[in-house]
Scaffold this active site. Structure first.
Site, PDB file in Angstrom:
ATOM      1  N   LEU A 121     114.955  52.205  38.951  1.00  0.00           N
ATOM      2  CA  LEU A 121     115.604  53.460  38.960  1.00  0.00           C
ATOM      3  C   LEU A 121     114.836  54.394  39.304  1.00  0.00           C
ATOM      4  O   LEU A 121     113.786  54.393  39.811  1.00  0.00           O
ATOM      5  CB  LEU A 121     115.934  53.681  37.348  1.00  0.00           C
ATOM      6  CG  LEU A 121     114.728  53.977  36.468  1.00  0.00           C
ATOM      7  CD1 LEU A 121     114.057  55.181  36.864  1.00  0.00           C
ATOM      8  CD2 LEU A 121     115.041  54.049  35.060  1.00  0.00           C
ATOM      9  N   PHE A 169     116.733  57.181  53.268  1.00  0.00           N
ATOM     10  CA  PHE A 169     115.314  57.359  53.470  1.00  0.00           C
ATOM     11  C   PHE A 169     114.715  57.663  54.713  1.00  0.00           C
ATOM     12  O   PHE A 169     113.867  57.288  55.203  1.00  0.00           O
ATOM     13  CB  PHE A 169     114.514  56.063  52.695  1.00  0.00           C
ATOM     14  CG  PHE A 169     114.067  56.296  51.365  1.00  0.00           C
ATOM     15  CD1 PHE A 169     115.247  56.392  50.301  1.00  0.00           C
ATOM     16  CD2 PHE A 169     112.783  56.439  50.803  1.00  0.00           C
ATOM     17  CE1 PHE A 169     114.939  56.504  48.783  1.00  0.00           C
ATOM     18  CE2 PHE A 169     112.571  56.551  49.543  1.00  0.00           C
ATOM     19  CZ  PHE A 169     113.705  56.683  48.829  1.00  0.00           C
ATOM     20  N   LEU A 170     115.560  58.165  55.461  1.00  0.00           N
ATOM     21  CA  LEU A 170     115.302  58.780  56.953  1.00  0.00           C
ATOM     22  C   LEU A 170     114.956  60.327  57.067  1.00  0.00           C
ATOM     23  O   LEU A 170     114.735  60.658  58.032  1.00  0.00           O
ATOM     24  CB  LEU A 170     116.330  58.320  57.813  1.00  0.00           C
ATOM     25  CG  LEU A 170     116.701  56.820  58.042  1.00  0.00           C
ATOM     26  CD1 LEU A 170     117.874  56.680  58.936  1.00  0.00           C
ATOM     27  CD2 LEU A 170     115.376  56.161  58.564  1.00  0.00           C
ATOM     28  N   GLY A 220     106.176  61.804  46.601  1.00  0.00           N
ATOM     29  CA  GLY A 220     105.149  62.112  45.183  1.00  0.00           C
ATOM     30  C   GLY A 220     105.797  61.147  44.030  1.00  0.00           C
ATOM     31  O   GLY A 220     106.343  60.122  44.414  1.00  0.00           O
ATOM     32  N   CYS A 269     105.753  56.859  40.972  1.00  0.00           N
ATOM     33  CA  CYS A 269     105.646  55.576  41.371  1.00  0.00           C
ATOM     34  C   CYS A 269     105.090  55.325  42.985  1.00  0.00           C
ATOM     35  O   CYS A 269     104.090  54.476  43.001  1.00  0.00           O
ATOM     36  CB  CYS A 269     107.037  55.054  41.425  1.00  0.00           C
ATOM     37  SG  CYS A 269     107.829  54.701  39.681  1.00  0.00           S
ATOM     38  N   ARG A 283     104.585  64.724  38.511  1.00  0.00           N
ATOM     39  CA  ARG A 283     103.535  63.795  38.961  1.00  0.00           C
ATOM     40  C   ARG A 283     103.446  63.902  40.424  1.00  0.00           C
ATOM     41  O   ARG A 283     104.324  63.462  41.009  1.00  0.00           O
ATOM     42  CB  ARG A 283     103.651  62.669  38.464  1.00  0.00           C
ATOM     43  CG  ARG A 283     103.275  62.510  36.922  1.00  0.00           C
ATOM     44  CD  ARG A 283     103.304  61.091  36.098  1.00  0.00           C
ATOM     45  NE  ARG A 283     104.865  60.832  35.876  1.00  0.00           N
ATOM     46  CZ  ARG A 283     105.492  59.879  35.054  1.00  0.00           C
ATOM     47  NH1 ARG A 283     104.449  58.909  34.506  1.00  0.00           N
ATOM     48  NH2 ARG A 283     106.440  59.846  34.836  1.00  0.00           N
TER      49      ARG A 283
HETATM   50  P1  NAD Z   1     105.982  57.472  31.224  1.00  0.00           P
HETATM   51  O1  NAD Z   1     104.647  57.997  31.511  1.00  0.00           O
HETATM   52  O2  NAD Z   1     106.960  58.527  31.321  1.00  0.00           O
HETATM   53  O3  NAD Z   1     106.427  56.921  29.739  1.00  0.00           O
HETATM   54  C1  NAD Z   1     105.446  55.955  28.914  1.00  0.00           C
HETATM   55  C2  NAD Z   1     105.681  55.952  27.547  1.00  0.00           C
HETATM   56  O4  NAD Z   1     104.940  55.149  26.846  1.00  0.00           O
HETATM   57  C3  NAD Z   1     105.188  57.376  26.915  1.00  0.00           C
HETATM   58  O5  NAD Z   1     106.118  58.013  26.138  1.00  0.00           O
HETATM   59  C4  NAD Z   1     103.916  56.735  26.209  1.00  0.00           C
HETATM   60  O6  NAD Z   1     103.807  57.725  24.938  1.00  0.00           O
HETATM   61  C5  NAD Z   1     104.582  55.647  25.520  1.00  0.00           C
HETATM   62  N1  NAD Z   1     103.373  54.729  25.077  1.00  0.00           N
HETATM   63  C6  NAD Z   1     101.949  54.513  25.479  1.00  0.00           C
HETATM   64  N2  NAD Z   1     101.515  53.661  24.784  1.00  0.00           N
HETATM   65  C7  NAD Z   1     102.450  52.981  23.690  1.00  0.00           C
HETATM   66  C8  NAD Z   1     102.455  52.055  22.840  1.00  0.00           C
HETATM   67  N3  NAD Z   1     101.455  51.333  22.475  1.00  0.00           N
HETATM   68  N4  NAD Z   1     103.626  51.841  22.017  1.00  0.00           N
HETATM   69  C9  NAD Z   1     104.774  52.282  22.463  1.00  0.00           C
HETATM   70  N5  NAD Z   1     104.803  53.446  23.391  1.00  0.00           N
HETATM   71  C10 NAD Z   1     103.823  53.748  24.145  1.00  0.00           C
HETATM   72  O7  NAD Z   1     106.126  56.207  32.045  1.00  0.00           O
HETATM   73  P2  NAD Z   1     107.330  55.793  33.084  1.00  0.00           P
HETATM   74  O8  NAD Z   1     107.467  56.759  34.256  1.00  0.00           O
HETATM   75  O9  NAD Z   1     108.593  55.678  32.285  1.00  0.00           O
HETATM   76  O10 NAD Z   1     106.946  54.479  33.600  1.00  0.00           O
HETATM   77  C11 NAD Z   1     106.642  53.293  33.049  1.00  0.00           C
HETATM   78  C12 NAD Z   1     106.313  52.109  33.814  1.00  0.00           C
HETATM   79  O11 NAD Z   1     107.531  52.001  34.480  1.00  0.00           O
HETATM   80  C13 NAD Z   1     105.311  52.269  35.025  1.00  0.00           C
HETATM   81  O12 NAD Z   1     104.773  50.940  35.020  1.00  0.00           O
HETATM   82  C14 NAD Z   1     106.196  52.748  36.059  1.00  0.00           C
HETATM   83  O13 NAD Z   1     105.094  52.303  37.255  1.00  0.00           O
HETATM   84  C15 NAD Z   1     107.281  52.079  35.863  1.00  0.00           C
HETATM   85  N6  NAD Z   1     108.592  52.683  36.589  1.00  0.00           N
HETATM   86  C16 NAD Z   1     108.792  53.897  36.900  1.00  0.00           C
HETATM   87  C17 NAD Z   1     109.907  54.419  37.384  1.00  0.00           C
HETATM   88  C18 NAD Z   1     110.118  55.824  37.131  1.00  0.00           C
HETATM   89  O14 NAD Z   1     110.924  56.503  38.031  1.00  0.00           O
HETATM   90  N7  NAD Z   1     109.433  56.715  36.502  1.00  0.00           N
HETATM   91  C19 NAD Z   1     110.760  53.578  38.200  1.00  0.00           C
HETATM   92  C20 NAD Z   1     110.424  52.326  37.973  1.00  0.00           C
HETATM   93  C21 NAD Z   1     109.351  51.573  37.285  1.00  0.00           C
END
Ligand code: NAD
Length: 456
Positions: free
Chosen positions: A154, A250-251, A258, A261, A328
């Protein structure tokens, strides 16, 4: 219908949980953050994503969705537990897997029936194997637990849409049981499924993100060269986009990628390569170009002005892209401290990101400079000496060249998102600098000022 638990309610976990409920599964979202859970229970989304709050309310009221900090109750009898906790960057560029390890341990200590653990977080290749072993090592009850990889693609800003209408679901499994169960869970979405082994699934995620990061850095590199040789990056991109091998997405050149990810996933893959004795030269170049690109506007403006000290600087956009409140690795986070250090008087506008930004740079005096957050975009521009555009929010795009000319003390605009046509800015009398294109010179501004002087 399956009983699903989701660990982590960030952009990935919460959106996944809500969408699983939307297609009919029984979902419990788990987070360690009590405040977040309280907020969600009251029907409010802790993150800004289009359409998310409505689906949260709808599915919560329908009894298909709940939120808790009590992981034991959520994991105990789940058919599948999706892990969506963060995997942030460590100082050496590698992914921090401590949040994943904590959840794995909590799962091992809680599950009381056969259960599929699905890792949605972006993790280094081989992590799923380790998570499975880790859970087996700590498992309390005699039940079957297997791990599957299901990377998330996503994009923030369109997360709900991207989940419900994903271009593909990638599942990485090692057994038929895991493959069939995960396929069944995704069946109601009616989307194409790419089924591979776990390591390939983990690699697909990094290879995809890093390819997109590369594409952005490549266009920024070409844009910088365009400026030097007198070509126009937007025309160049248009000409390229008709080639289906290149594609038309993406061009856009800009001030670099930023978000949570691309920056970390490029560094993580470089780190994985290094650990395996391989130098991933293309990805290293993408990171390098991006680091320089983020402050390119500041560097350009520093050449143009003697000082920023005491100047009113309008900043339009703080988040790393429109449609999200996420800051971020946003270019604003690098540029604003540089401006404050120079004593700038910043007036910042962002429709949803100001509150988060104020946690890093509180309103008022910041070192030598000052920062004020405004909810009205005109208030940022009014009497400003210079304007920086960092995010292409709709509100920013809705401004016309004449708005800058009329509102600003000196219509001097540095646009990191190439929102305007150079000719239009020139015609309106705005000195305009963007990325990979010629500038609208101050001559235009002077001419129109002269005419005004003659008139008066
Ligand atoms: P985020 O930081 O927004 O959310 C992580 C959540 O996990 C937080 O709310 C935190 O409190 C919670 N958490 C931490 N430890 C926990 C535990 N033990 N039990 C339950 N909850 C817990 O992270 P995000 O942006 O959703 O990204 C999560 C993962 O997905 C990362 O690996 C990221 O690389 C990947 N990802 C993110 C995106 C994006 O657009 N943000 C897209 C694809 C993949």
């Amino acid at each position: 219908m399956y009983k699903i638990a989701v660990a982590g309610t960030g952009y990935v976990g919460l959106v996944a949980g809500v969408c699983f409920a939307e297609v009919g599964h029984q979902v419990t979202c788990v987070d360690i953050d009590e405040k977040k859970v309280e907020i969600m229970k009251s029907g409010v989304s802790p993150i800004y994503e289009d359409g998310l709050e409505d689906l949260m309310k709808k599915n919560y009221e329908a009894g298909r969705l709940d939120y808790t900090t009590n992981y034991q109750s959520a994991y105990r009898d789940a058919d599948a537990i999706f892990i969506g906790v963060g995997t942030p960057e460590q100082s050496d560029g590698s992914a921090n897997l401590s949040y994943i390890a904590t959840v794995a341990r909590q799962i091992a200590e809680s599950v009381e029936k056969d259960c599929l653990i699905v890792v949605k977080s972006t993790v280094p290749i081989g992590t799923n194997d380790k998570v499975e072993q880790f859970i087996q090592d700590f498992l309390v009850k005699d039940v079957k637990v297997e791990v599957a990889s299901n990377p998330e693609f996503l994009a923030q800003g369109s997360a709900v849409h991207d989940t419900l209408h994903a271009e593909r679901i990638v599942i990485g499994t090692e057994t038929k049981w895991a493959e069939e169960l995960l396929t069944k869970i995704y069946e109601p979405f009616n989307l194409p499924i790419v089924s591979v082994n776990r390591k390939s699934a983990e690699m697909i995620k990094y290879a995809s993100n890093d390819f997109l990061a590369l594409k952005i850095s490549y266009m920024n590199d070409i844009a910088n060269l365009c400026e030097l040789v007198g070509a126009d990056i937007q025309d160049v991109a248009k000409g390229m986009s008709y080639d289906q091998r290149i594609g038309n997405k993406f061009l856009n050149a800009g001030i670099g990628f930023g978000g949570s990810c691309f920056p970390k996933d490029t560094k993580a893959l470089e780190h994985i390569a290094k650990q395996n004795g391989y130098e991933l030269k293309t990805v290293i170049a993408a990171i390098d170009v991006n680091n320089k690109q983020k402050t390119i506007l500041y560097k350009k403006a520093s050449k143009r002005l003697i000082t920023f000290n005491g100047l009113k600087v309008a900043v339009l956009g703080l988040t790393f892209k429109p449609g999200t409140d996420d800051l971020r690795e946003a270019p604003s986070l690098e540029n604003i401290p540089l401006l404050l250090e120079q004593g700038a008087d910043i007036y910042a506008f962002d429709p949803v990101g100001a509150e988060n930004f104020a946690k890093v740079h509180p309103e008022g005096k910041n070192g030598k400079g000052n920062i004020t957050y405004v909810s009205n975009i005109e208030a940022a521009l009014e009497d400003a000496n210079i304007c920086f555009i960092f995010t292409e929010w709709g509100e920013v795009k809705a401004l016309t060249p004449e708005n800058y000319k009329k509102l600003m003390r000196t219509p001097l605009v540095y646009d990191g998102r190439n929102i305007y046509r150079v000719e239009e800015m020139q015609k309106a009398g705005v000195e305009y600098h963007s990325i990979g294109r010629k500038s609208a010179t101050s001559e235009a501004g002077k001419e129109s000022r002269n005419i005004e002087l003659q008139k008066s």
